[in-house]
Design an enzyme around this catalytic site. Structure first.
Site, PDB file in Angstrom:
ATOM      1  N   HIS A 117       7.239  18.075  22.307  1.00  0.00           N
ATOM      2  CA  HIS A 117       6.974  16.892  23.153  1.00  0.00           C
ATOM      3  C   HIS A 117       5.483  16.537  23.165  1.00  0.00           C
ATOM      4  CE1 HIS A 117      11.044  17.611  24.897  1.00  0.00           C
ATOM      5  NE2 HIS A 117      10.666  18.877  24.815  1.00  0.00           N
ATOM      6  N   SER A 130     -16.656   1.660  10.436  1.00  0.00           N
ATOM      7  CA  SER A 130     -16.330   0.404  11.106  1.00  0.00           C
ATOM      8  C   SER A 130     -17.441  -0.593  10.823  1.00  0.00           C
ATOM      9  CB  SER A 130     -16.210   0.662  12.603  1.00  0.00           C
ATOM     10  OG  SER A 130     -16.456  -0.529  13.330  1.00  0.00           O
ATOM     11  N   LYS A 164     -18.040   5.258  14.075  1.00  0.00           N
ATOM     12  CA  LYS A 164     -16.648   5.469  13.662  1.00  0.00           C
ATOM     13  C   LYS A 164     -16.489   6.142  12.302  1.00  0.00           C
ATOM     14  CE  LYS A 164     -13.337   4.299  15.519  1.00  0.00           C
ATOM     15  NZ  LYS A 164     -12.751   2.971  15.668  1.00  0.00           N
ATOM     16  N   GLU A 181      -3.493   6.409   7.780  1.00  0.00           N
ATOM     17  CA  GLU A 181      -2.856   5.265   8.452  1.00  0.00           C
ATOM     18  C   GLU A 181      -2.104   4.390   7.456  1.00  0.00           C
ATOM     19  OE1 GLU A 181      -5.570   3.488  11.716  1.00  0.00           O
ATOM     20  OE2 GLU A 181      -6.867   4.685  10.440  1.00  0.00           O
ATOM     21  N   TYR A 216      28.950  -7.542 -12.948  1.00  0.00           N
ATOM     22  CA  TYR A 216      27.547  -7.949 -12.811  1.00  0.00           C
ATOM     23  C   TYR A 216      27.423  -9.285 -12.088  1.00  0.00           C
ATOM     24  CZ  TYR A 216      22.787  -9.361 -13.876  1.00  0.00           C
ATOM     25  OH  TYR A 216      21.478  -9.771 -13.754  1.00  0.00           O
TER      26      TYR A 216
HETATM   27  N1  ARG Z   1      17.488  -9.846 -16.229  1.00  0.00           N
HETATM   28  C1  ARG Z   1      18.809  -9.413 -15.914  1.00  0.00           C
HETATM   29  C2  ARG Z   1      18.759  -8.404 -14.772  1.00  0.00           C
HETATM   30  O1  ARG Z   1      17.749  -7.864 -14.546  1.00  0.00           O
HETATM   31  C3  ARG Z   1      19.444  -8.798 -17.092  1.00  0.00           C
HETATM   32  C4  ARG Z   1      20.931  -8.898 -17.075  1.00  0.00           C
HETATM   33  C5  ARG Z   1      21.329 -10.304 -17.218  1.00  0.00           C
HETATM   34  N2  ARG Z   1      22.736 -10.467 -17.431  1.00  0.00           N
HETATM   35  C6  ARG Z   1      23.322 -11.651 -17.317  1.00  0.00           C
HETATM   36  N3  ARG Z   1      24.575 -11.687 -17.527  1.00  0.00           N
HETATM   37  N4  ARG Z   1      22.684 -12.690 -16.903  1.00  0.00           N
HETATM   38  O2  ARG Z   1      19.718  -8.178 -14.091  1.00  0.00           O
END
Ligand code: ARG
Length: 459
Positions: free
Chosen positions: A156, A278, A284, A291, A318
């Site tokens: 504490h 400072s 200082k 920090e 993706y």
């Molecule tokens: N520059 C893209 C990324 O970093 C690469 C992959 C792109 N793929 C696509 N189908 N557009 O994610």
């Protein structure tokens, strides 16, 4: 530059949209990994009879030339290419013609980027482990030189029990050792699943040999589902989590450094080369480095939260959102590296003021537990001893005395078990020396911890 995907479009991409879309300004740093991945991919294609040997040779030579030119500064990223993958492929085709256009057979940027980040982070993780080890060395060395320095231990932020100052430092060494373990765990999982060959999302009709590219790229295995292969960014999150925890440790350490170097504590003195003055107050000497490390911890947490939030709710496979992964993970890695590079020498050069830590340990009744233990060892139940010592502390507080000054007759009035040997028993030196239990605060225990930690980092 005409887009590689320009075929189905009647109009070019708007300039602002093009800039917005491009990741080259931050993913350029994966050029070496991208080139390596492409080389192994080309070799695999040739081995499998998918690509003529002559094309493969031209590709490997061309890529080697690009790598050399980037490294020598001859080839810069001053380009409107969409990303590093497009940049290198376009440059290769410019150099070697049609063979360059065959490189992207049985591959997509989706598996390409997934493999590049892994290769990049694998190297960064190794650097990180080395940097944390250097910090552990600095901390253990400092703990060794302060093993016999007596200081108050706190709970504490109230003085609690006397400890070797080295014991407090070694607590950080233990945290840092776990940090290394976490980074290594994350790296092992990152290396276990090579996504190359997952292609856009569904694999390919070509007879590729994914195990071959995986092995050549230093992976221990391949990813087992092509959709997962291109969608997975767990490895970024795992490394970032490990880094966030490491930063949290550095931040707690920084907080103590800041407190200890204040006039109120003066337990340590930071070297001039790691402090600032400072602009207005001539007296200082500010612990800015500590920090900043404390401050940058928030930034690294932000990087982790940013990517967790980006990935949340993304449908498979993706999505362009995932391009946001790189700036977050790069920033986290860059930041922790920068912090460690300053933090380690700051610790190595600080001096511990044993007189001040000792003086602080003399106040605050931090030997009260030991006085209760004295009675307990003579047969009194701990709770009863605790109560008596509490009453004595109350009297001492009222009279402005410490336990070491409280007269024997008065002790005896509280319990007949008190004898003259109590004073030796509650001396600070004795209290610290006696804490020799496994992992305890005694100098001997600290030396054992130091020896153990040293074996851990040399293994
Ligand atoms: N520059 C893209 C990324 O970093 C690469 C992959 C792109 N793929 C696509 N189908 N557009 O994610």
């Amino acid at each position: 530059m005409e887009k590689m995907w320009a075929g189905r479009f009647a109009k070019a991409l708007d300039k602002k949209a093009d800039d917005f879309n491009s990741s080259l300004r931050f993913d350029y740093r994966m050029y070496a990994q991208d080139i390596k991945g492409s080389m192994m991919h080309a070799e695999m294609l040739a081995r499998q009879g998918i690509l003529p040997e002559s094309d493969k040779d031209a590709i490997i030579d061309g890529l080697a030339g690009i790598l050399a030119d980037i490294e020598s500064g001859k080839l810069t990223f001053d380009s409107d290419a969409e990303d590093i993958h497009m940049f290198i492929e376009a440059e290769l085709t410019r150099r070697i013609g049609d063979a360059g256009k065959r490189l992207h057979t049985a591959r997509s940027r989706n598996d390409q980027v997934a493999v590049d980040i892994r290769l990049y982070l694998r190297d960064e993780a190794e650097t990180l482990v080395a940097l944390v080890k250097e910090l552990i060395v600095a901390v253990t060395d400092k703990a060794e030189s302060s093993a016999d320095i007596i200081a108050p231990g706190y709970t504490h932020l109230q003085r609690a029990q006397p400890i070797s100052f080295g014991h407090q430092l070694m607590a950080y060494a233990m945290m840092l050792l776990r940090d290394i373990g976490r980074i290594e765990d994350a790296t092992a999982r990152m290396n276990a699943e090579c996504p190359l060959g997952s292609c856009a999302l569904a694999g390919t009709t070509y007879p590729t040999d994914r195990a071959y590219t995986a092995e050549r790229l230093g992976f221990t295995g391949v990813s087992r589902n092509s959709i997962d292969g291109v969608s997975d960014r767990d490895f970024c999150l795992e490394l970032m989590s490990a880094i966030a925890i490491l930063m949290m440790h550095l931040s707690r350490f920084s907080e103590e450094i800041i407190l200890w170097s204040s006039w109120e504590f003066k337990f340590i003195e930071l070297d001039d080369s790691y402090t600032t003055g400072s602009s207005i107050m001539p007296q200082k000497k500010n612990p800015d480095m500590a920090e900043l490390v404390r401050g940058k911890t928030g930034r690294v947490y932000g990087d982790l939260m940013a990517l967790l939030t980006t990935l949340k709710g993304l449908p498979l496979a993706y999505n362009k959102d995932m391009q946001e992964d790189k700036e977050a993970i790069f920033d986290a890695v860059d930041t922790v590296k920068m912090c460690l590079e300053v933090f380690t020498p700051m610790i190595a050069t600080m001096t511990v003021n044993g007189e001040n830590t000792y003086r602080a340990a003399q106040k605050g009744f931090i030997n009260a537990t030991d006085l209760a233990d004295y009675l307990t060892k003579k047969g009194m139940p701990f709770r009863a001893a605790y109560k008596i010592v509490g009453q004595i502390v109350g009297e001492c507080v009222a009279s402005g005395q410490v336990l070491d000054e409280y007269p024997l007759e008065k002790y005896k009035a509280h319990s007949a078990l008190f004898e003259a040997d109590l004073y030796k028993e509650i001396s600070l030196e004795n209290c610290v020396e006696k804490r020799g239990s496994m992992g305890g605060a005694s100098p001997e225990s600290v030396r054992a911890q130091i020896a153990w930690v040293r074996t851990q980092i040399t293994e």
